[in-house]
Design a protein around this motif. Structure first.
Motif, short mmCIF file in Angstrom:
data_model
loop_
_atom_site.label_atom_id
_atom_site.label_comp_id
_atom_site.label_asym_id
_atom_site.label_seq_id
_atom_site.Cartn_x
_atom_site.Cartn_y
_atom_site.Cartn_z
N GLU A 175 61.41 36.73 14.03
CA GLU A 175 62.39 36.39 15.60
C GLU A 175 62.75 38.35 15.62
OE1 GLU A 175 66.00 34.70 15.49
OE2 GLU A 175 67.36 35.67 15.90
N ALA A 176 63.41 38.82 14.37
CA ALA A 176 63.73 40.50 15.08
C ALA A 176 62.13 41.38 15.35
CB ALA A 176 63.54 40.98 13.19
N SER A 177 61.32 40.78 14.41
CA SER A 177 60.07 41.55 14.65
C SER A 177 59.75 41.46 16.22
CB SER A 177 58.46 41.22 14.26
OG SER A 177 57.06 41.42 14.86
N ALA A 178 59.88 40.35 17.17
CA ALA A 178 59.58 40.19 18.21
C ALA A 178 60.41 40.41 19.32
CB ALA A 178 59.50 38.94 18.98
N ALA A 179 61.54 41.19 19.10
CA ALA A 179 62.40 41.06 19.26
C ALA A 179 62.26 42.40 19.72
CB ALA A 179 64.42 40.83 19.37
N ILE A 180 62.30 43.54 18.85
CA ILE A 180 62.04 45.11 18.51
C ILE A 180 60.27 45.46 19.56
CG2 ILE A 180 60.75 46.76 17.39
CD1 ILE A 180 62.53 46.01 15.00
N ASP A 181 59.73 44.39 19.20
CA ASP A 181 58.20 44.67 20.35
C ASP A 181 58.38 44.82 21.96
OD1 ASP A 181 55.68 44.71 20.22
OD2 ASP A 181 56.16 42.77 21.23
N THR A 182 59.50 43.67 21.97
CA THR A 182 60.44 43.44 23.44
C THR A 182 60.25 44.90 23.94
OG1 THR A 182 60.05 41.34 23.57
CG2 THR A 182 61.51 42.41 25.37
N ILE A 183 61.53 45.56 23.15
CA ILE A 183 61.39 46.79 23.57
C ILE A 183 60.76 47.42 24.04
CG2 ILE A 183 63.40 48.67 22.94
CD1 ILE A 183 64.77 46.03 23.67
N ALA A 184 59.70 48.22 22.52
CA ALA A 184 58.59 49.00 22.60
C ALA A 184 57.87 48.46 24.22
CB ALA A 184 58.16 48.33 21.36
N ARG A 185 57.59 47.80 24.32
CA ARG A 185 56.84 47.62 25.76
C ARG A 185 57.11 48.13 26.83
NH1 ARG A 185 52.93 43.28 25.33
NH2 ARG A 185 52.76 42.87 23.20
N LEU A 186 58.82 48.36 26.48
CA LEU A 186 59.98 48.84 27.85
C LEU A 186 59.22 49.87 28.27
CD1 LEU A 186 62.50 48.23 30.39
CD2 LEU A 186 64.07 49.03 28.24
N PHE A 187 59.51 50.66 26.28
CA PHE A 187 59.65 52.13 26.46
C PHE A 187 57.52 53.00 26.54
CE2 PHE A 187 63.32 51.67 25.47
CZ PHE A 187 64.31 52.32 26.15
N GLY A 188 57.13 51.83 27.03
CA GLY A 188 55.51 51.57 26.64
C GLY A 188 54.70 52.53 25.59
N SER A 189 55.00 51.51 24.49
CA SER A 189 54.69 51.30 23.25
C SER A 189 54.16 50.56 22.08
CB SER A 189 55.34 52.69 22.47
OG SER A 189 56.76 52.56 22.49
#
Ligand SMILES: Cc1cc2nc3c(=O)[nH]c(=O)nc-3n(C[C@H](O)[C@H](O)[C@H](O)COP(=O)(O)OP(=O)(O)OC[C@H]3O[C@@H](n4cnc5c(N)ncnc54)[C@H](O)[C@@H]3O)c2cc1C
Length: 374
Positions: A360-374
């Motif tokens: 769950e933590a990894s998926a949430a962080i990934d969502t924010i990473a994608r927002l900033f294009g990384s």
């Protein structure tokens, strides 16, 4: 909207109304470095939800007068001063000048400080103190009506009681602005929406959680509607509003310091059943054990609502919160808290597990990473 309320983004949403802003300075948006190697911990805790709302009645346990002050769901920090003011008024009504407070979370600490201000000598008895209490694992947002009650289970007076608690708390927080360590501060929050997607719908799966923000619209900043190009989050609509943020580490420290400066005493002590309270020297007791009341007072009406936060290393240059695709990232002084809220107010409902969920933590962080294009 429910998810936004839980994220403390209610000020960004339609509840308080929004205004279109055609021009103006585009605020600088420094990207959040959302990477798993920057995650330094995961915290989990149970929100103490009661369908009828917080418990604030008075009970006799043997010779002792016990004033309850627990069961604030996802609104414990936000309603703390107002709820504790009610509890303290009831406790001081007994005429006693020496009070015991059971619990050292948001509700115990504010009860203790308000009782001192009312002239009482106060001892806190608690199993844990900050940062070990559940309150220390909160998001740290002004969310006074997040999972606080069900409309169908509250009595007619509850909305007015809620309003009183919310207004008292809001004004109490003004006293903690601008202090060293920024225990409380205003932070801009952005709710993002893709240009093509439909607005998010409330996902309560049948439960009628009470929402009362309209009652305090006069103290809730309206959100600004920002089209693409008027904000730093790419080709999306953004709804921006300032909201109160609680930097829980320094705020708890401030509250404990205030308590000790006024001569307060704190004893580590665990109670296993209400009768044990009769051994205390104080005759009047404010009981603020939060989720602990489920066991201590066998309160079967308390439902755990699990919440998990992934903590990223603080970035002082990031001074905002953003809600994107069911995930909120809020920059606090003690870390960037990232939380999945896509399930709305039902997320974690009746889930007593306080075990971290890495996926769950990894998926949430990934969502924010994608927002900033990384
Ligand atoms: C993930 C998450 C995010 C949240 N975000 C927010 C937010 O942004 N804004 C907001 O307003 N609210 C938020 N909340 C809700 C808020 O954290 C709670 O409502 C609040 O912490 C409850 O505070 P409390 O003082 O009642 O309980 P606690 O913080 O749990 O404190 C209880 C105290 O009682 C003691 N105790 C318990 N049992 C016993 C016993 N048997 N004997 C002796 N001592 C005992 C404990 O040791 C502790 O000292 C969030 C909750 C979660 C889980």
């Amino acid at each position: 909207m429910a998810a936004l309320a839980g994220a403390g983004l209610s000020g960004c949403a339609s509840r308080a109304g929004s205004v279109a802003v055609p021009n103006g300075v585009i605020p600088r948006i420094d990207p959040i470095h959302a990477r798993m190697d920057r995650m330094f911990r995961i915290t989990v805790c149970s929100r103490p939800f009661r369908a009828a709302g917080p418990r604030l009645d008075v009970e006799k346990v043997g010779e002792k007068t016990v004033v309850h002050n627990y069961g604030h769901g996802g609104s414990g920090w936000s309603l703390s001063w107002g709820s504790s003011a009610i509890a303290v008024e009831k406790a001081m009504g007994s005429g006693e000048k020496e009070l015991a407070v059971i619990g050292c979370g948001a509700l115990g600490l504010t009860s203790a400080i308000l009782a001192q201000r009312a002239g009482a000598k106060v001892t806190i008895y608690a199993k844990e103190r900050p940062p070990a209490v559940r309150s220390s694992r909160a998001t740290g947002s002004w969310t006074p009506d997040s999972r606080v009650a069900l409309k169908s289970k509250t009595d007619v007076g509850f909305p007015a009681l809620w309003e009183k608690m919310a207004r008292t708390s809001f004004h109490a927080y003004e006293n903690y602005l601008g202090l060293a360590g920024n225990p409380i501060e205003w932070v801009d929050r952005y709710r993002l929406a893709d240009m093509t997607s439909a607005p998010e719908s409330e996902r309560n799966d049948g439960l009628d959680f009470g929402h009362y923000m309209d009652r305090i619209a006069d103290i809730t900043p309206r959100s600004e509607e920002l089209p693409p190009g008027r904000h730093g989050f790419g080709n999306r609509m953004a709804y921006k509003a300032p909201s109160l943020t609680f930097n829980v580490a320094s705020y708890s420290h401030q509250l404990l310091t205030d308590f000790f400066v006024e001569g307060g005493k704190l004893e580590t002590k665990e109670f296993h059943q209400p009768q044990e309270l009769t051994s205390l020297p104080q005759k009047t007791i404010i009981h603020a054990t939060g989720y602990g009341a489920k066991t201590l007072f066998d309160d079967k009406s308390i439902v755990p609502v699990r919440g998990q936060i992934a903590w990223l290393i603080p970035q002082p240059e990031v001074r905002y919160a953003v809600y994107h695709k069911g995930v909120v990232a809020l920059s606090r002084r003690d870390g960037i808290v990232v939380q999945s809220l896509g399930g709305g107010e039902m997320q974690g409902y009746n889930d007593p597990s306080e075990e971290p969920n890495q996926a769950e933590a990894s998926a949430a962080i990934d969502t924010i990473a994608r927002l900033f294009g990384s």
